[in-house]
Design a protein around this motif. Structure first.
Motif, short mmCIF file in Angstrom:
data_model
loop_
_atom_site.label_atom_id
_atom_site.label_comp_id
_atom_site.label_asym_id
_atom_site.label_seq_id
_atom_site.Cartn_x
_atom_site.Cartn_y
_atom_site.Cartn_z
N LEU A 1 114.01 -5.91 94.23
CA LEU A 1 115.50 -6.44 92.70
C LEU A 1 115.52 -7.99 93.81
O LEU A 1 115.54 -8.22 95.03
CB LEU A 1 116.95 -5.40 93.96
N ILE A 2 116.35 -8.16 92.04
CA ILE A 2 116.47 -10.03 92.80
C ILE A 2 117.57 -10.03 92.07
O ILE A 2 117.56 -9.86 90.68
CB ILE A 2 115.42 -10.60 91.86
N ASP A 3 118.72 -10.76 92.82
CA ASP A 3 120.33 -11.08 92.02
C ASP A 3 120.16 -12.77 92.21
O ASP A 3 119.48 -13.14 93.29
CB ASP A 3 120.80 -10.40 93.57
N GLY A 4 121.04 -12.88 91.15
CA GLY A 4 121.08 -14.38 91.50
C GLY A 4 121.67 -14.87 90.16
O GLY A 4 121.71 -13.89 88.81
N PRO A 5 122.39 -15.93 89.56
CA PRO A 5 122.97 -16.48 88.66
C PRO A 5 121.71 -16.66 88.00
O PRO A 5 120.70 -16.47 87.91
CB PRO A 5 123.89 -17.48 89.11
N PRO A 6 122.34 -17.36 86.41
CA PRO A 6 121.41 -16.97 85.50
C PRO A 6 120.34 -18.46 85.36
O PRO A 6 121.45 -19.29 86.37
CB PRO A 6 122.23 -17.08 83.51
N GLY A 7 119.30 -18.93 85.10
CA GLY A 7 118.56 -20.02 85.17
C GLY A 7 117.79 -20.14 86.89
O GLY A 7 117.04 -21.73 86.70
N PRO B 1 120.47 7.27 94.66
CA PRO B 1 119.53 7.80 95.12
C PRO B 1 117.98 6.21 94.68
O PRO B 1 116.69 5.95 95.63
CB PRO B 1 119.01 8.77 94.15
N LEU B 2 118.79 5.20 94.02
CA LEU B 2 117.71 4.07 93.39
C LEU B 2 117.21 2.82 94.42
O LEU B 2 116.70 2.56 94.97
CB LEU B 2 118.02 3.22 92.14
N SER B 3 119.22 2.96 95.11
CA SER B 3 118.76 1.88 95.97
C SER B 3 118.62 2.21 97.19
O SER B 3 118.20 1.47 97.57
CB SER B 3 120.89 2.10 96.35
N GLU B 4 118.40 3.43 97.65
CA GLU B 4 117.87 4.02 98.46
C GLU B 4 115.76 3.53 98.74
O GLU B 4 115.16 3.78 99.70
CB GLU B 4 117.43 5.21 99.49
N ARG B 5 115.70 3.38 97.21
CA ARG B 5 114.09 3.39 97.06
C ARG B 5 113.77 1.67 96.81
O ARG B 5 112.54 1.34 97.26
CB ARG B 5 113.92 3.90 95.43
N ILE B 6 114.35 0.79 96.70
CA ILE B 6 114.02 -0.78 96.43
C ILE B 6 113.82 -1.03 98.32
O ILE B 6 113.79 -0.89 99.39
CB ILE B 6 115.86 -1.59 96.56
N ARG B 7 112.68 -1.82 97.87
CA ARG B 7 111.85 -2.16 99.46
C ARG B 7 111.93 -4.05 99.32
O ARG B 7 111.90 -3.60 101.12
CB ARG B 7 110.27 -2.36 99.02
N GLN B 8 112.11 -4.50 98.94
CA GLN B 8 113.01 -5.43 99.09
C GLN B 8 113.76 -6.45 98.14
O GLN B 8 113.61 -5.78 97.14
CB GLN B 8 111.21 -6.47 99.55
N ARG B 9 114.86 -7.09 98.51
CA ARG B 9 115.93 -7.55 98.13
C ARG B 9 115.95 -9.03 98.12
O ARG B 9 115.65 -9.74 99.02
CB ARG B 9 117.68 -7.36 98.68
N ARG B 10 116.32 -9.56 97.71
CA ARG B 10 116.03 -10.97 97.49
C ARG B 10 117.39 -12.57 96.13
O ARG B 10 117.62 -11.74 95.74
CB ARG B 10 115.02 -12.06 97.00
N PHE B 11 117.72 -12.71 97.18
CA PHE B 11 119.46 -13.47 96.47
C PHE B 11 118.80 -14.70 96.26
O PHE B 11 118.24 -15.45 96.81
CB PHE B 11 120.13 -13.45 97.31
N PHE B 12 118.87 -15.36 94.65
CA PHE B 12 118.29 -16.87 94.38
C PHE B 12 119.42 -17.73 94.31
O PHE B 12 120.02 -17.52 93.52
CB PHE B 12 117.23 -16.75 92.93
N LYS B 13 119.41 -18.54 94.38
CA LYS B 13 120.80 -20.05 94.18
C LYS B 13 120.47 -20.92 93.44
O LYS B 13 118.96 -21.29 93.64
CB LYS B 13 121.56 -19.95 95.66
#
Length: 223
Positions: A12-18, A131-143
């Protein structure tokens, strides 16, 4: 990304557009020798849009299936043969049903493809489906880029900026890019089109003016 790609896990990668989330994912897949496809979800998806959009992204063709069951089987078969990275973009638009469908498809292949969930608010969205959240191996946040990261990144992605003073890069960032990789790419492509070999403040000013004028025209056309 290496771990996700090698073991066909979910990331999963979270962060603002662009901020370069999708661009980075495709670059990482290419570096690891895996194909990638972007399934961008619309703002108000229909019940089977996850399946439809994913099939088009992976195969380049509209689904042959006419219902949920047929499209599920079609997507599973396509992903098993393809074995590339499926990037589910704008994940915040998917909804609970789409998230459940994504987990089901990944599980059903046992798994034979890596899945990356991308979007602004992606982490919050996925928490709604435990159930999906538990399967996520890596999470990263872009800024947005700033400080030394800004200078290093801009110079790394285009040689025109090697040797360009920090204050010139900062000028272009303050006036237009705002630390967003997508905007820096637009600037770089404009300089490439103009065959500028070594960017200076005047070049950047002209490029910014050209880009913003084009953006204003696009907004007028959309209106």
């Amino acid at each position: 990304m290496t771990s996700i790609l090698k073991r066909n896990r979910i990331g999963l990668i979270d962060g603002p557009p662009g901020t370069g989330k999708t661009t980075f994912a495709q670059w990482a897949a290419e570096r690891c020798g895996r194909p990638s496809a972007v399934a961008a979800m619309p703002e108000n998806p229909a019940p089977n849009d996850f399946l439809r959009v994913s099939i088009v992204a992976v195969t380049g063709q509209n689904p042959d299936g006419h219902n949920k069951t047929e499209m599920e089987a079609e997507l599973v078969a396509a992903l098993a043969d393809w074995k590339g990275l499926l990037i589910l973009d704008e994940i915040q638009n998917v909804g609970l049903r789409g998230l459940t469908e994504a987990r089901y498809i990944h599980d059903t292949t046992r798994p034979q493809f890596p899945l990356l969930l991308v979007g602004w608010g992606a982490s919050k969205t996925v928490r709604e489906n435990q159930p999906l959240s538990e399967r996520i191996r890596q999470r990263r946040f872009f800024k947005p880029l700033k400080g030394a990261d800004l200078f290093t990144t801009v110079r790394a992605i285009d040689e025109r900026f090697i040797g360009v003073p920090d204050d010139v890069i900062r000028y272009a960032d303050d006036r237009y890019a705002q630390g967003l990789l997508r905007r820096w790419v637009a600037l770089i492509e404009t300089l490439q089109d103009w065959e500028v070999e070594h960017a200076n403040e005047d070049d950047l000013t002209e490029a910014i003016t050209s880009i913003t004028e084009d953006e204003d025209e696009d907004e007028d056309d959309a209106a």
